[in-house]
Scaffold this motif. Structure first.
Motif, mmCIF file in Angstrom:
data_model
loop_
_atom_site.group_PDB
_atom_site.id
_atom_site.type_symbol
_atom_site.label_atom_id
_atom_site.label_comp_id
_atom_site.label_asym_id
_atom_site.label_seq_id
_atom_site.Cartn_x
_atom_site.Cartn_y
_atom_site.Cartn_z
ATOM 1 N N GLU B 28 0.812 -1.220 0.000
ATOM 2 C CA GLU B 28 0.000 0.000 0.000
ATOM 3 C C GLU B 28 0.841 1.264 0.000
ATOM 4 O O GLU B 28 0.482 2.257 -0.630
ATOM 5 C CB GLU B 28 -0.889 0.032 1.262
ATOM 6 C CG GLU B 28 -2.132 -0.817 1.171
ATOM 7 C CD GLU B 28 -2.983 -0.704 2.443
ATOM 8 O OE1 GLU B 28 -2.450 -1.015 3.538
ATOM 9 O OE2 GLU B 28 -4.153 -0.329 2.337
ATOM 10 N N HIS B 29 1.949 1.258 0.758
ATOM 11 C CA HIS B 29 2.654 2.520 1.024
ATOM 12 C C HIS B 29 4.084 2.561 0.500
ATOM 13 O O HIS B 29 4.728 3.608 0.546
ATOM 14 C CB HIS B 29 2.677 2.795 2.535
ATOM 15 C CG HIS B 29 1.319 2.771 3.160
ATOM 16 N ND1 HIS B 29 0.349 3.699 2.849
ATOM 17 C CD2 HIS B 29 0.739 1.903 4.042
ATOM 18 C CE1 HIS B 29 -0.757 3.423 3.548
ATOM 19 N NE2 HIS B 29 -0.546 2.335 4.265
ATOM 20 N N ALA B 32 9.932 1.742 1.792
ATOM 21 C CA ALA B 32 10.649 2.732 2.600
ATOM 22 C C ALA B 32 9.715 3.495 3.531
ATOM 23 O O ALA B 32 10.149 4.022 4.555
ATOM 24 C CB ALA B 32 11.386 3.716 1.693
ATOM 25 N N ALA B 33 8.429 3.567 3.181
ATOM 26 C CA ALA B 33 7.493 4.409 3.921
ATOM 27 C C ALA B 33 6.999 3.756 5.209
ATOM 28 O O ALA B 33 6.386 4.423 6.040
ATOM 29 C CB ALA B 33 6.302 4.768 3.033
ATOM 30 N N ALA B 119 6.046 -5.000 -6.924
ATOM 31 C CA ALA B 119 6.267 -3.751 -7.676
ATOM 32 C C ALA B 119 6.965 -2.722 -6.786
ATOM 33 O O ALA B 119 7.895 -2.028 -7.214
ATOM 34 C CB ALA B 119 4.944 -3.203 -8.209
ATOM 35 N N GLN B 120 6.525 -2.615 -5.536
ATOM 36 C CA GLN B 120 7.152 -1.665 -4.607
ATOM 37 C C GLN B 120 8.578 -2.097 -4.277
ATOM 38 O O GLN B 120 9.504 -1.270 -4.270
ATOM 39 C CB GLN B 120 6.337 -1.564 -3.315
ATOM 40 C CG GLN B 120 4.954 -0.927 -3.482
ATOM 41 C CD GLN B 120 5.000 0.588 -3.645
ATOM 42 O OE1 GLN B 120 6.070 1.203 -3.677
ATOM 43 N NE2 GLN B 120 3.835 1.202 -3.769
ATOM 44 N N THR B 122 10.669 -3.911 -5.968
ATOM 45 C CA THR B 122 11.612 -3.817 -7.089
ATOM 46 C C THR B 122 11.783 -2.374 -7.570
ATOM 47 O O THR B 122 12.546 -2.120 -8.497
ATOM 48 C CB THR B 122 11.191 -4.714 -8.275
ATOM 49 O OG1 THR B 122 9.849 -4.396 -8.664
ATOM 50 C CG2 THR B 122 11.277 -6.180 -7.911
ATOM 51 N N THR B 123 11.052 -1.425 -6.961
ATOM 52 C CA THR B 123 11.257 0.000 -7.244
ATOM 53 C C THR B 123 12.031 0.657 -6.101
ATOM 54 O O THR B 123 12.457 1.803 -6.207
ATOM 55 C CB THR B 123 9.891 0.710 -7.444
ATOM 56 O OG1 THR B 123 9.044 -0.113 -8.250
ATOM 57 C CG2 THR B 123 10.052 2.041 -8.173
ATOM 58 N N ASP B 124 12.203 -0.066 -5.004
ATOM 59 C CA ASP B 124 12.906 0.486 -3.846
ATOM 60 C C ASP B 124 14.409 0.596 -4.140
ATOM 61 O O ASP B 124 15.019 -0.371 -4.604
ATOM 62 C CB ASP B 124 12.688 -0.431 -2.628
ATOM 63 C CG ASP B 124 13.316 0.152 -1.380
ATOM 64 O OD1 ASP B 124 12.648 0.973 -0.719
ATOM 65 O OD2 ASP B 124 14.481 -0.191 -1.073
ATOM 66 N N HIS B 173 4.640 -5.122 -13.438
ATOM 67 C CA HIS B 173 3.769 -3.951 -13.378
ATOM 68 C C HIS B 173 2.383 -4.203 -13.979
ATOM 69 O O HIS B 173 1.394 -3.619 -13.518
ATOM 70 C CB HIS B 173 4.479 -2.735 -13.971
ATOM 71 C CG HIS B 173 5.640 -2.307 -13.111
ATOM 72 N ND1 HIS B 173 5.467 -1.631 -11.919
ATOM 73 C CD2 HIS B 173 6.975 -2.538 -13.219
ATOM 74 C CE1 HIS B 173 6.649 -1.434 -11.356
ATOM 75 N NE2 HIS B 173 7.580 -1.974 -12.125
ATOM 76 N N GLU B 177 -0.741 -3.556 -11.510
ATOM 77 C CA GLU B 177 -1.838 -2.645 -11.868
ATOM 78 C C GLU B 177 -3.167 -3.397 -11.930
ATOM 79 O O GLU B 177 -4.208 -2.867 -11.556
ATOM 80 C CB GLU B 177 -1.529 -1.935 -13.200
ATOM 81 C CG GLU B 177 -0.353 -0.960 -13.055
ATOM 82 C CD GLU B 177 -0.219 0.053 -14.191
ATOM 83 O OE1 GLU B 177 -1.043 0.046 -15.143
ATOM 84 O OE2 GLU B 177 0.722 0.872 -14.126
ATOM 85 N N ARG B 180 -4.328 -4.064 -8.299
ATOM 86 C CA ARG B 180 -4.872 -2.849 -7.710
ATOM 87 C C ARG B 180 -6.266 -2.549 -8.260
ATOM 88 O O ARG B 180 -7.186 -2.225 -7.508
ATOM 89 C CB ARG B 180 -3.950 -1.659 -7.984
ATOM 90 C CG ARG B 180 -4.458 -0.346 -7.368
ATOM 91 C CD ARG B 180 -3.653 0.865 -7.792
ATOM 92 N NE ARG B 180 -2.223 0.673 -7.661
ATOM 93 C CZ ARG B 180 -1.567 0.675 -6.514
ATOM 94 N NH1 ARG B 180 -2.226 0.882 -5.401
ATOM 95 N NH2 ARG B 180 -0.273 0.491 -6.497
#
Lengths: 216, 216
Positions: B28-29, B32-33, B119-120, B122-124, B173, B177, B180
């Motif tokens: 969700e966030h 890192a968040a 997705a999160q 692998t984008t971190d 991705h 998507e 989500r």
């Protein structure tokens, strides 16, 4: 009058510096992970509410960063559209998706943060829709999508939509991973932004021209 | 003895619940968040250090979530590899990339969080390499990559690497998507996970078979 102009110039510099700082922090840590207060502090603002004062909500701030780059992208894409006119070569139209961001990133030099910022913003649960809608709504993007649709009349609407999404995802994440690798000094599949653009063009041409299986 | 077993069972339940909670919060966030403390609280742990106690660092926690799903994915992919044996049909090998995650996500039902978590992750900036390396290193993934490499001898190494990266980015991705959209009740290009799998297969087949332009 001179005093007003100077104050305005200072205000513009402050806004610019806050935007550049926010773009970097969002690119590094994700949009949700960074507070307005952290951005104000990193931008050296004595007032912790500087970001809110200059930009309003976080959505407003993220849109302001998107719009900081939009004119350069729009100008490149509009010039390409004028040059290809009513070309029937699919590669020309796909180039209008790919080349504006790759050339823009090349012009920014390294380290840039824009590609990673866009990757983070389009993965954010709250802000992704705002950012994608803003980007797709630009006149040159609408003209590019219309051109692709004209050239691909055989594709059912759901396949066209699916391949549009895939094109966006590939361009965003290929550019973001390349920008990060350049910044960190790790290897990239292609040596230059121009070569990465060619790789994306080849791949997307294959993706758009691929036969489709109907699943209705 | 019975008491020990019960305590162990409780410990396993706690670990499972912390993992499920962390996966949802990261999805969700962003990775890192979310702090270990927030995960402990959301998982109803009286002790704010519960996550650290059970899992160590955030990297350990993220890997534990990846490994929670890995056996199911590995089992599906190993079965597919056994079934296609030494097939020379490229589509069979690309299916070994695409179908394990789409079938796994279908089996999880909605809402699932796994696709958005990946997705999160692998984008971190910090954890992406750990997660990608862990996923690519699995025996079935190595066999799939070897199969693709055998069938695509014409591709220069940098194009093969580029298209491997693109395949990963598209699968991650597109699935995130779609997950989500299912969760939020917004439209998806394809009606089912099976149909989304077919769309990905068609597109990736075109991408891998696309002629390439050398940029050496």
């Amino acid at each position: 009058m001179a005093g007003t102009r100077t104050r305005q110039a200072h205000g513009n510099e402050t806004r610019e510096f806050i935007l550049a700082t926010a773009e970097r922090l969002f690119a590094e840590h994700g949009v949700a992970a960074v507070s307005n207060r952290q951005i104000s502090e990193a931008a050296g603002q004595a007032n912790n509410f500087a970001v809110g004062y200059h930009f309003g909500t976080k959505a407003d701030l993220v849109l302001a960063i998107v719009r900081r780059h939009a004119p350069a992208l729009e100008q490149r894409r509009a010039a390409m559209l004028a040059a290809i006119a009513d070309s029937t070569d699919l590669r020309d139209w796909i180039a209008c998706l790919v080349r504006p961001p790759t050339e823009h990133l090349e012009s920014l030099g390294s380290p840039s943060w824009y590609a990673r910022f866009i990757a983070q913003a389009t993965t954010d649960p709250v802000l992704r829709k705002v950012v994608i809608d803003e980007t797709v709504a630009s006149p040159s993007m609408q003209a590019t999508i219309a051109g692709l649709t004209r050239l691909m009349p055989i594709l059912p609407a759901e396949v066209r939509e699916e391949r549009s999404d895939m094109s966006r995802q590939l361009i965003v994440h290929v550019c973001a991973e390349r920008e990060r690798a350049l910044h960190e000094g790790t290897p990239t599949p292609r040596a230059t932004w121009k070569a990465a653009e060619v790789g994306l063009l080849d791949a997307l041409l294959g993706l758009w021209q691929a036969p489709f299986t109907s699943t209705d």
